[in-house]
Motif scaffolding. Structure first.
Motif, PDB file in Angstrom:
ATOM      1  N   HIS A 108       6.427 -16.324 -26.935  1.00 16.23           N
ATOM      2  CA  HIS A 108       6.353 -15.340 -27.929  1.00 16.23           C
ATOM      3  C   HIS A 108       5.762 -14.215 -27.286  1.00 16.23           C
ATOM      4  N   LEU A 109       6.612 -13.089 -27.349  1.00 16.26           N
ATOM      5  CA  LEU A 109       6.308 -11.871 -26.602  1.00 16.26           C
ATOM      6  C   LEU A 109       5.851 -10.874 -27.448  1.00 16.26           C
ATOM      7  N   GLU A 110       4.253 -10.151 -27.355  1.00 14.10           N
ATOM      8  CA  GLU A 110       4.239  -9.202 -28.542  1.00 14.10           C
ATOM      9  C   GLU A 110       3.544  -7.930 -27.844  1.00 14.10           C
ATOM     10  N   GLU A 111       3.870  -6.814 -28.132  1.00 13.70           N
ATOM     11  CA  GLU A 111       3.451  -5.698 -27.561  1.00 13.70           C
ATOM     12  C   GLU A 111       2.860  -4.896 -28.727  1.00 13.70           C
ATOM     13  N   THR A 112       1.584  -4.982 -28.708  1.00 14.39           N
ATOM     14  CA  THR A 112       0.962  -3.863 -29.782  1.00 14.39           C
ATOM     15  C   THR A 112       0.695  -2.549 -29.032  1.00 14.39           C
TER      16      THR A 112
END
Lengths: 292, 70
Positions: free
Chosen positions: A283-287
């Motif tokens: 799961h890739l997440e960019e904040t």
């Protein structure tokens, strides 16, 4: 005494190399002898035999094996290490889901770190906070552990074999080169498929350009592989998921985090056929920083 | 005291050797899971390619000879 042992070990190694190379050397010598004899006697048959033996002797010497370690030794030596890491994290009371940090979070771009939040749904630190830690594993605000993942060095081996660094490439490069790397170069797996599972409707509807309320973009990457090694660790990791993964999945998570520059978590891991076939979801997440 | 084989003979030898090596390297490919044979597959493939190129070079030499003789 130590020197004596070292000399004995060196002699044993030489003897083993000698035995391994003996067939090639013998065939090569016979081939050269037959070639010389064929010139002396002007014999076609001897020349054919001589050339054939010389070629095959040279080939046998050239394709000599590298040093191999049996798979069961690899599995047995790794399993307890990953278990210890998980037990230590849990014993210290860090219950959050570990996240693989992209290069901007670490001081040295070659390194990869994982962050384990104290709370179950704890927040992640900013790149500035993690860069200032100077190899300190404990972070106080937000509270969590900053560790080197078990697959960090394997990821470096991937980079060395591909003669690149994952910080210079993108996900498409990884998708194209990872199967070849794992199957042909390192012979870890016999089948590898990696794909972006993010629904196209979401991507095409402009979700990438329109950040959600908490300014995060999410992507799911699915990896399916049939492995030759690490089967026991993959099986155990699927039965008792810790979010860090086995050394192999951890190395792939490191590579994804580096290549995409996004926070990467291992969300799902399933195995079948005694650990041979594995499916892992990242799961890739960019904040992104909040809009001004 | 001359070498008894001509280009044709060496070409045939290269062809047979290249064929055996190419088939072997393909059969031992990790894509089929044949990893229990402990040899350096990359080097085996390189050797197969080397012998194939040598065979093609001898064929090219023969073709060049035919063209130049006319």
């Amino acid at each position: 005494m130590g020197n004596v042992t070292t000399k004995e070990e060196t002699n044993n190694t030489r003897a083993r190399i000698g035995i391994a190379q003996a067939p090639g050397v013998i065939i090569l010598i016979l081939g050269v002898a037959a070639l010389i004899a064929s010139i002396a006697t002007t014999s076609n048959i001897l020349a054919f035999i001589g050339l054939g033996l010389t070629f095959w002797g040279a080939v046998l010497l050239y394709i000599q094996n590298q040093d191999y370690t049996p798979t069961k030794i690899l599995d047995a030596s790794i399993t307890s290490l990953t278990d210890t890491l998980t037990q230590t994290i849990r014993a210290l009371g860090y219950e959050g889901n570990p996240v693989y940090l992209p290069p901007k979070y670490v001081e040295n771009l070659e390194d990869t770190k994982i962050f384990v939040p104290k709370q179950k749904n704890g927040s992640y630190p900013t790149p500035e906070q993690t860069q200032q830690t100077k190899d300190q594993p404990l972070i106080t605000n937000p509270e969590g552990l900053l560790l080197t993942p078990p697959g960090a060095d394997l990821a470096k081996l991937f980079e060395k074999t591909l003669e690149t660094t994952f910080t210079r490439v993108n996900f498409e490069y990884l998708k194209q080169h990872l199967p070849h790397l794992l199957i042909e170069d390192l012979e870890i797996a016999t089948d590898v498929e990696i794909e972006n599972k993010t629904p196209e409707t979401r991507q095409s509807s402009g979700a990438k350009s329109e950040p959600s309320q908490n300014n995060t973009e999410t992507t799911t990457i699915q990896l399916r592989m049939t492995t030759i090694t690490y089967q026991n660790t993959l099986l155990r990791d699927a039965q008792q998921p810790n979010g860090i993964g086995s050394p192999l999945t951890s190395a792939i998570a490191c590579a994804i985090a580096k290549a995409t520059g996004k926070l990467t978590t291992i969300t799902k891991q399933e195995t079948s056929q005694g650990g041979r076939k594995t499916t892992v979801e990242f799961h890739l997440e960019e904040t992104e920083p909040p809009p001004l | 005291m001359t070498f008894p084989l001509g280009t044709d003979d060496v070409s045939l030898l290269f062809a047979v050797t290249a064929l055996i090596l190419l088939v072997t390297s393909e059969l031992l490919s990790p894509y089929y899971g044949k990893i229990n044979v402990k040899i350096n597959r990359k080097r085996l493939r390189n050797a197969a390619i080397f012998f194939s190129i040598m065979f093609l070079a001898t064929v090219a030499l023969k073709v060049a000879n035919i063209i130049l003789s006319h």
